[in-house]
Design an enzyme around this catalytic site. Structure first.
Site, short mmCIF file in Angstrom:
data_model
loop_
_atom_site.label_atom_id
_atom_site.label_comp_id
_atom_site.label_asym_id
_atom_site.label_seq_id
_atom_site.Cartn_x
_atom_site.Cartn_y
_atom_site.Cartn_z
N ASN A 7 -64.17 61.34 33.77
CA ASN A 7 -63.00 60.48 33.82
C ASN A 7 -61.91 61.18 34.62
O ASN A 7 -61.94 62.39 34.81
CB ASN A 7 -62.46 60.19 32.41
N LYS A 61 -61.05 52.55 36.98
CA LYS A 61 -61.35 53.10 35.66
C LYS A 61 -60.25 54.06 35.22
O LYS A 61 -59.86 54.08 34.04
CB LYS A 61 -62.70 53.81 35.66
N SER A 107 -62.16 58.10 23.35
CA SER A 107 -62.47 59.53 23.33
C SER A 107 -61.22 60.36 23.12
O SER A 107 -61.25 61.41 22.46
CB SER A 107 -63.17 59.94 24.63
#
Length: 334
Positions: free
Chosen positions: A120, A205, A275
């Site tokens: 990420n 994202k 997360s």
């Protein structure tokens, strides 16, 4: 040509990709950082369970396992000379990516392997390219869902799509080889596509994570609660708006309906804990530095200010510090 895959990191995502690929017959090895996990995987194998109500059968495989530090295997700084396509799936969190880690990784994988980054945030390709040829790096964005239960077991919680693309616009990994990787993932049951604009996928994202992850961590609620809490939808729009303005300055195209996509993710993953929330609750370092922190670094280079992102960044950092003080232990990453 024989294809082999090394999966670096045996967290939820690493076990998902490693388990599915091994089950499909692809030669797999797992590289782990903790000796305890390595010993358990060698003794018990890897178990990948399907989500409740899913149509997938549970998977039990025994991939080769070794430690990143090379203490249980020879250093693999050069190719063995075999004619093979070697893919290295890097599935560790951004918090693990230090210069020391990158150097250890470089020593541990074949010289001519292709490195596929599933992190990420932003900034990891730049760090890795200090020790690894950038033209051999692929960026990957996935919406696959996985949950780590134990050091040897994970659950495939939701099917998604994985996009891959070269980290450089010219002179990178040939399209034909990228399609080979997509086909390899497809044979393992993943939906995989080659993207000719992977930076757009990465940034979309990134911006969605920059909205959902810090707010769920600060408010300590599952994803689906965000749009229902008073005042939070406005915060979500402000965070996204700052990110969209930054992307525009950088010349990165985005989907016009990105705000609706954020809400769709919240609805589709309503019961999920992000997360970042899981890290805060467990007293671990979060990926805030690579997500909202990454946006702040890009903005600072342009002389832009992102005040809402600055605020949530500071709040998550405060939660990290509070968690570390409560645990009475130094920072650690998983």
């Amino acid at each position: 040509m024989k294809e082999t895959v090394t999966v670096v990191g045996a967290g939820a995502l690493g076990m998902l990709f490693g388990g599915r690929l091994a089950s499909a017959g692809t030669p797999i090895e797992l590289i782990v950082r903790r000796a305890e996990q390595g010993a358990r995987l060698k003794a018990e194998g890897l178990t990948l369970a399907a989500a409740a109500g899913g149509d997938e059968a549970p998977v039990k495989v025994r991939p080769a396992v070794r430690l990143l530090d090379g203490s249980d295997a020879p250093v693999r700084g050069a190719d063995s000379g075999e004619a093979e396509e070697h893919w290295v799936l890097l599935t560790v969190k951004q918090t693990a990516l230090t210069r020391e880690f990158a150097a250890a990784l470089r020593r541990s994988i074949p010289e001519k392997a292709y490195l596929v980054c599933l992190q990420n945030g932003i900034g990891h390709a730049e760090l890795l390219s200090e020790v690894f040829p950038r033209e051999r790096i692929l960026l990957a964005v996935t919406t696959e869902g996985a949950l780590k239960r134990t050091d040897t077991e994970a659950v495939h919680t939701g099917k998604g799509t994985t996009w891959i693309g070269s980290a450089v616009s010219e002179g990178g990994i040939p399209l034909s080889r990228q399609k080979k990787l997509a086909a390899l993932l497809g044979a393992a049951g993943f939906r995989a596509e080659v993207s000719n604009n992977i930076q757009q996928r990465v940034w979309q994202k990134l911006l969605m994570n920059a909205v959902i992850n810090p707010l769920t961590a600060i408010l300590q609620v599952p994803n689906g609660e965000l749009p229902r809490l008073p005042g939070v939808p406005q915060l979500m729009r402000q965070l996204l708006g700052e990110g969209e303005a930054l992307a525009q300055r950088l010349g990165i195209p985005l989907d016009a309906d990105l705000g609706e996509q954020v809400l769709s993710v919240c609805r589709a993953t309503a019961a999920n804990r992000s997360s970042m929330l899981q890290d805060v609750l467990s007293g671990r370092r979060t990926e805030i530095g690579a997500i909202n922190g990454g946006l702040l670094r890009e903005a600072a280079a342009l002389g832009m200010e992102l005040p809402v992102n600055e605020t949530v960044y500071a709040l998550v950092r405060a939660l990290e510090e509070k968690g570390h003080q409560a645990e009475g232990s130094p920072e650690q990453c998983q």
